[in-house]
Scaffold this motif. Structure first.
Motif, PDB file in Angstrom:
ATOM      1  N   ALA A  83       0.816  -1.223   0.000  1.00 21.63           N
ATOM      2  CA  ALA A  83       0.000   0.000   0.000  1.00 21.63           C
ATOM      3  C   ALA A  83       0.844   1.265   0.000  1.00 21.63           C
ATOM      4  N   ILE A  84       2.144   1.118  -0.177  1.00 23.69           N
ATOM      5  CA  ILE A  84       3.032   2.253   0.088  1.00 23.69           C
ATOM      6  C   ILE A  84       2.789   3.439  -0.856  1.00 23.69           C
ATOM      7  N   ARG A  85       2.478   3.147  -2.114  1.00 21.79           N
ATOM      8  CA  ARG A  85       2.206   4.232  -3.075  1.00 21.79           C
ATOM      9  C   ARG A  85       1.003   3.873  -3.949  1.00 21.79           C
ATOM     10  N   GLU A  86       0.443   4.901  -4.558  1.00 15.68           N
ATOM     11  CA  GLU A  86      -0.769   4.745  -5.366  1.00 15.68           C
ATOM     12  C   GLU A  86      -0.580   3.769  -6.536  1.00 15.68           C
ATOM     13  N   THR A 197       5.077  11.203   8.453  1.00 15.06           N
ATOM     14  CA  THR A 197       3.744  11.732   8.124  1.00 15.06           C
ATOM     15  C   THR A 197       3.193  11.267   6.768  1.00 15.06           C
ATOM     16  N   TYR A 198       4.077  10.787   5.895  1.00 19.01           N
ATOM     17  CA  TYR A 198       3.636  10.349   4.564  1.00 19.01           C
ATOM     18  C   TYR A 198       3.303   8.855   4.520  1.00 19.01           C
ATOM     19  N   CYS A 199       3.645   8.128   5.582  1.00 21.20           N
ATOM     20  CA  CYS A 199       3.765   6.666   5.448  1.00 21.20           C
ATOM     21  C   CYS A 199       2.584   5.886   6.018  1.00 21.20           C
ATOM     22  N   GLY A 235      13.018  -5.704   9.291  1.00 21.73           N
ATOM     23  CA  GLY A 235      12.094  -4.904  10.086  1.00 21.73           C
ATOM     24  C   GLY A 235      11.933  -3.572   9.392  1.00 21.73           C
ATOM     25  N   GLN A 236      10.859  -2.843   9.699  1.00 18.11           N
ATOM     26  CA  GLN A 236      10.675  -1.531   9.070  1.00 18.11           C
ATOM     27  C   GLN A 236      11.679  -0.539   9.614  1.00 18.11           C
ATOM     28  N   ASN A 237      12.171  -0.820  10.798  1.00 21.98           N
ATOM     29  CA  ASN A 237      13.038   0.143  11.470  1.00 21.98           C
ATOM     30  C   ASN A 237      13.914  -0.668  12.424  1.00 21.98           C
ATOM     31  N   VAL A 269      17.860  -4.683   7.091  1.00 22.60           N
ATOM     32  CA  VAL A 269      17.081  -3.574   6.518  1.00 22.60           C
ATOM     33  C   VAL A 269      15.780  -3.412   7.295  1.00 22.60           C
ATOM     34  N   THR A 270      15.292  -2.169   7.423  1.00 21.23           N
ATOM     35  CA  THR A 270      15.852  -0.906   7.009  1.00 21.23           C
ATOM     36  C   THR A 270      16.325  -0.131   8.220  1.00 21.23           C
ATOM     37  N   SER A 271      17.334   0.682   8.026  1.00 19.41           N
ATOM     38  CA  SER A 271      17.902   1.464   9.114  1.00 19.41           C
ATOM     39  C   SER A 271      17.326   2.866   9.119  1.00 19.41           C
ATOM     40  N   LEU A 296      20.318   3.501   4.034  1.00 22.57           N
ATOM     41  CA  LEU A 296      20.098   4.575   4.995  1.00 22.57           C
ATOM     42  C   LEU A 296      19.188   5.646   4.385  1.00 22.57           C
ATOM     43  N   PRO A 297      17.863   5.446   4.490  1.00 18.55           N
ATOM     44  CA  PRO A 297      16.951   6.377   3.831  1.00 18.55           C
ATOM     45  C   PRO A 297      17.118   7.826   4.285  1.00 18.55           C
ATOM     46  N   LEU A 298      17.266   8.699   3.303  1.00 16.75           N
ATOM     47  CA  LEU A 298      17.410  10.131   3.570  1.00 16.75           C
ATOM     48  C   LEU A 298      16.026  10.812   3.527  1.00 16.75           C
ATOM     49  N   GLN A 299      15.248  10.473   2.554  1.00 17.41           N
ATOM     50  CA  GLN A 299      13.899  11.027   2.260  1.00 17.41           C
ATOM     51  C   GLN A 299      13.951  12.455   1.738  1.00 17.41           C
ATOM     52  N   SER A 300      14.657  13.352   2.424  1.00 14.38           N
ATOM     53  CA  SER A 300      14.809  14.710   1.912  1.00 14.38           C
ATOM     54  C   SER A 300      16.063  15.317   2.515  1.00 14.38           C
ATOM     55  N   THR A 336      20.156   4.642  -0.485  1.00 14.25           N
ATOM     56  CA  THR A 336      19.152   5.457   0.211  1.00 14.25           C
ATOM     57  C   THR A 336      17.788   5.414  -0.466  1.00 14.25           C
ATOM     58  N   ASP A 337      16.807   6.005   0.204  1.00 16.74           N
ATOM     59  CA  ASP A 337      15.479   6.251  -0.369  1.00 16.74           C
ATOM     60  C   ASP A 337      15.241   7.755  -0.322  1.00 16.74           C
ATOM     61  N   ILE A 338      14.680   8.290  -1.399  1.00 16.69           N
ATOM     62  CA  ILE A 338      14.376   9.728  -1.422  1.00 16.69           C
ATOM     63  C   ILE A 338      12.979   9.947  -1.990  1.00 16.69           C
ATOM     64  N   PHE A 370       6.233  11.737  -4.169  1.00 15.90           N
ATOM     65  CA  PHE A 370       5.315  11.632  -3.027  1.00 15.90           C
ATOM     66  C   PHE A 370       3.936  11.148  -3.492  1.00 15.90           C
ATOM     67  N   SER A 371       3.410  10.213  -2.755  1.00 17.22           N
ATOM     68  CA  SER A 371       2.097   9.668  -3.084  1.00 17.22           C
ATOM     69  C   SER A 371       1.196   9.828  -1.862  1.00 17.22           C
ATOM     70  N   LYS A 372       0.039  10.400  -2.097  1.00 17.23           N
ATOM     71  CA  LYS A 372      -0.894  10.681  -1.003  1.00 17.23           C
ATOM     72  C   LYS A 372      -1.498   9.385  -0.465  1.00 17.23           C
TER      73      LYS A 372
HETATM   74  N1  SAH Z   1      10.806   1.634   6.976  1.00 12.14           N
HETATM   75  C1  SAH Z   1      11.526   2.168   5.918  1.00 12.14           C
HETATM   76  C2  SAH Z   1      10.701   2.528   4.723  1.00 12.14           C
HETATM   77  C3  SAH Z   1       9.711   1.590   4.175  1.00 12.14           C
HETATM   78  S1  SAH Z   1       8.841   2.212   2.814  1.00 12.14           S
HETATM   79  C4  SAH Z   1      12.229   3.417   6.397  1.00 12.14           C
HETATM   80  O1  SAH Z   1      11.779   4.104   7.269  1.00 12.14           O
HETATM   81  O2  SAH Z   1      13.223   3.750   5.819  1.00 12.14           O
HETATM   82  C5  SAH Z   1      10.112   2.362   1.590  1.00 12.14           C
HETATM   83  C6  SAH Z   1      10.243   3.735   1.039  1.00 12.14           C
HETATM   84  O3  SAH Z   1       9.082   4.124   0.367  1.00 12.14           O
HETATM   85  C7  SAH Z   1      10.452   4.833   2.065  1.00 12.14           C
HETATM   86  O4  SAH Z   1      11.761   4.911   2.511  1.00 12.14           O
HETATM   87  C8  SAH Z   1      10.036   6.060   1.316  1.00 12.14           C
HETATM   88  O5  SAH Z   1      11.112   6.618   0.604  1.00 12.14           O
HETATM   89  C9  SAH Z   1       9.013   5.527   0.325  1.00 12.14           C
HETATM   90  N2  SAH Z   1       7.667   5.948   0.689  1.00 12.14           N
HETATM   91  C10 SAH Z   1       6.975   5.650   1.795  1.00 12.14           C
HETATM   92  N3  SAH Z   1       5.776   6.260   1.783  1.00 12.14           N
HETATM   93  C11 SAH Z   1       5.709   6.976   0.641  1.00 12.14           C
HETATM   94  C12 SAH Z   1       4.723   7.831   0.058  1.00 12.14           C
HETATM   95  N4  SAH Z   1       3.567   8.094   0.659  1.00 12.14           N
HETATM   96  N5  SAH Z   1       5.006   8.390  -1.150  1.00 12.14           N
HETATM   97  C13 SAH Z   1       6.173   8.137  -1.771  1.00 12.14           C
HETATM   98  N6  SAH Z   1       7.127   7.345  -1.268  1.00 12.14           N
HETATM   99  C14 SAH Z   1       6.909   6.770  -0.069  1.00 12.14           C
END
Ligand code: SAH
Ligand code: SF4
Ligand code: F3S
Length: 472
Positions: A83-86, A197-199, A235-237, A269-271, A296-300, A336-338, A370-372
């Motif tokens: 369900a992470i993205r649309e 907040t996005y997750c 684990g997620q974290n 994974v994931t740190s 190592l997810p940065l996100q922004s 990373t994840d961004i 970013f996905s709502k």
């Molecule tokens: N638990 C991991 C992330 C799991 S989701 C962590 O915290 O790093 C994997 C990746 O999907 C996230 O790192 C983020 O970059 C992306 N993601 C999560 N929710 C998202 C959203 N609503 N829109 C776009 N990308 C998203």
């Protein structure tokens, strides 16, 4: 029928996590229900979901079903969703349409939707009201009840929709049919309490629950006996491992004890950067069997956006951690994840992300627009960018990421690295493939006898997504 509920999924109570060792049972009379029948399972999403599918496969095989990779030949079809993205949503509903066609020809087929999408209130309601050909809907908390759901569906000729939004237990002793004979996923913690907040994950997977170290170590000891060479602690974290346990035991302690089992390769994974401790870095540096590879997810890279995302670290703190890792583990590869185009992200904010990418020169990255996600705080934040502008940012980011990734890979040319050979190449059966300690994909010419072995390989050629080499 039990439908998921967003309000309940948000709750984080103080009640103790229950560790349940006998939740999974298959009644005698169900053990042959799948005889001469086949199942097909399609898995979307993260490694956690892949591992859940390994459990679900074992459960189906306990009922004598056999796996098929051809959906058209299956008697039971399951989609284990994300369900992470649309965009995942669209893919799954496309498949649901295909299943409808199949069921028109073969009405006996049992079709089920499970995983994180099933945990979404809106999706479960849509499945219930509009997709009557879906026989089973179950979530991440109760896939172990699949035998009963199948039984009820067959006996009562009724659809089974059973999705729970509880905070979650830890279920031990669920069987597993692993996809690989050499490397294995081992859950160390379930759920997530970070609520970025996005997750959507904290809502679909429940509260953070660490498995007991005894159960984790026992699972790894058994894997070693079976000849496994690598474990990925999941684990997620994972860095927050242990925070919810009564005893004083953390991720650094666990890494050390797993390292002492002498399993040749350990990954995790994931740190989340916020929970990464010095102690952990020291353990990774100390033990050769903890792989020098960190996601190592940065996100922004903008502090303003990081704050809006609820990530709990600043760009400066992230960079300090990054440099410490590189200093203490010099061979370490970092990916990373961004997310681009988070609500309110300005060109300036985006440029700061590009600056962090320039500073970190990542080995690779997963990048997303970013996905709502319904029910998350960010879904209520105002967005101002046009689709085109979002795609353009993603494109600019990807160019940079690919450039650094190529440069990082080029450094491997002529070097000798260790590779765990795990697969026969689909294109050329005389080739085997596997990963370096730093998680780079390598192809070599080799006899099949080398499968499951860690070999020394001299890298001869660098391609975009893989490398070629020769065993020495
Ligand atoms: N638990 C991991 C992330 C799991 S989701 C962590 O915290 O790093 C994997 C990746 O999907 C996230 O790192 C983020 O970059 C992306 N993601 C999560 N929710 C998202 C959203 N609503 N829109 C776009 N990308 C998203
Ligand atoms: Fe989602 Fe954040 Fe938890 Fe990762 S840490 S799963 S991004 S809420
Ligand atoms: Fe997707 Fe669920 Fe994993 S939302 S990323 S399958 S935890």
């Amino acid at each position: 029928m039990n439908m998921p509920n967003l309000k309940e999924a948000k709750i984080r109570g103080k009640s103790k996590v229950r560790i349940i060792k006998d939740a999974y049972k298959v009644k005698e009379e169900l053990k042959n229900i799948g005889k001469d029948k086949k199942y097909f399972i399609k898995t979307y999403g993260c490694q956690m979901n892949e591992h859940d599918s390994e459990n679900i496969k074992a459960i189906l095989e306990d009922m004598s079903y056999k796996e098929t990779e051809d959906m058209e030949k299956a008697d039971i079809i399951l989609l284990n969703t994300c369900a992470i993205r649309e965009n995942a949503h669209n893919k799954v509903f496309g498949m649901i349409g295909r299943i409808k066609h199949l069921k028109e020809q073969k009405s006996h087929i049992i079709a089920g939707i499970c995983g994180c999408m099933a945990q979404e209130e809106g999706i479960a309601t849509e499945l219930k009201n509009k997709y009557k050909h879906i026989d089973l809907v179950f979530g991440t908390h109760n896939f172990h009840t699949l035998p009963e759901l199948i039984e009820k569906n067959q006996k009562e000729k009724e659809r089974q929709i059973e999705v729970f939004s509880k905070e979650g237990d830890v279920l031990e002793n669920i069987p597993v049919k692993r996809d690989s004979k050499y490397k294995a996923f081992v859950n160390i913690m379930l759920g997530c309490d970070k609520f970025c907040t996005y997750c959507i994950v904290p809502y679909t997977r429940g509260k953070q629950r660490s498995r007991k170290k005894e159960d984790i170590l026992k699972e790894i000891e058994e894997l070693i006996k079976k000849g496994y060479k690598e474990v990925t602690l999941l684990g997620q974290n994972v860095n927050a491992y242990g925070k919810d346990l009564e005893e004083d035991y953390n991720m650094a302690n666990l890494l050390e004890e797993v390292a002492k089992t002498k399993i040749p390769r350990i990954r995790f994974v994931t740190s989340h950067p916020w929970d990464f401790t010095e102690e952990m870095i020291d353990k990774i540096a100390k033990y050769e069997n903890i792989m020098p590879y960190i996601h190592l997810p940065l996100q922004s890279g903008s502090n303003r956006i990081l704050k809006l995302m609820g990530r709990r670290y600043t760009k400066e703190e992230y960079l300090t951690l990054y440099h410490k890792l590189k200093e203490k583990i010099p061979s370490c590869a970092i990916t990373t994840d961004i997310i681009v185009a988070f609500p309110g992200e300005t060109e300036e904010d985006f440029k700061e992300t590009l600056e962090v990418v320039d500073a970190c020169k990542y080995d690779g990255a997963y990048t997303f627009i970013f996905s709502k996600r319904e029910g998350t705080p960010a879904s209520k934040m105002e967005e101002s960018l046009k689709e085109e502008e979002k795609r353009e940012r993603l494109h600019r980011l990807n160019e940079k990421i690919n450039d650094y990734s190529n440069k990082a890979n080029q450094k491997y040319k002529g070097k000798t690295v260790k590779v765990l050979l795990e697969k026969v190449s689909e294109k050329d059966p005389s080739m085997l493939s596997g990963y370096t300690e730093t998680n780079k994909l390598v192809n070599v010419k080799s006899a099949k006898e080398n499968l499951g072995k860690i070999v020394s390989v001299k890298i001869t050629n660098i391609k975009t997504w893989s490398m070629d080499g020769e065993i020495i």
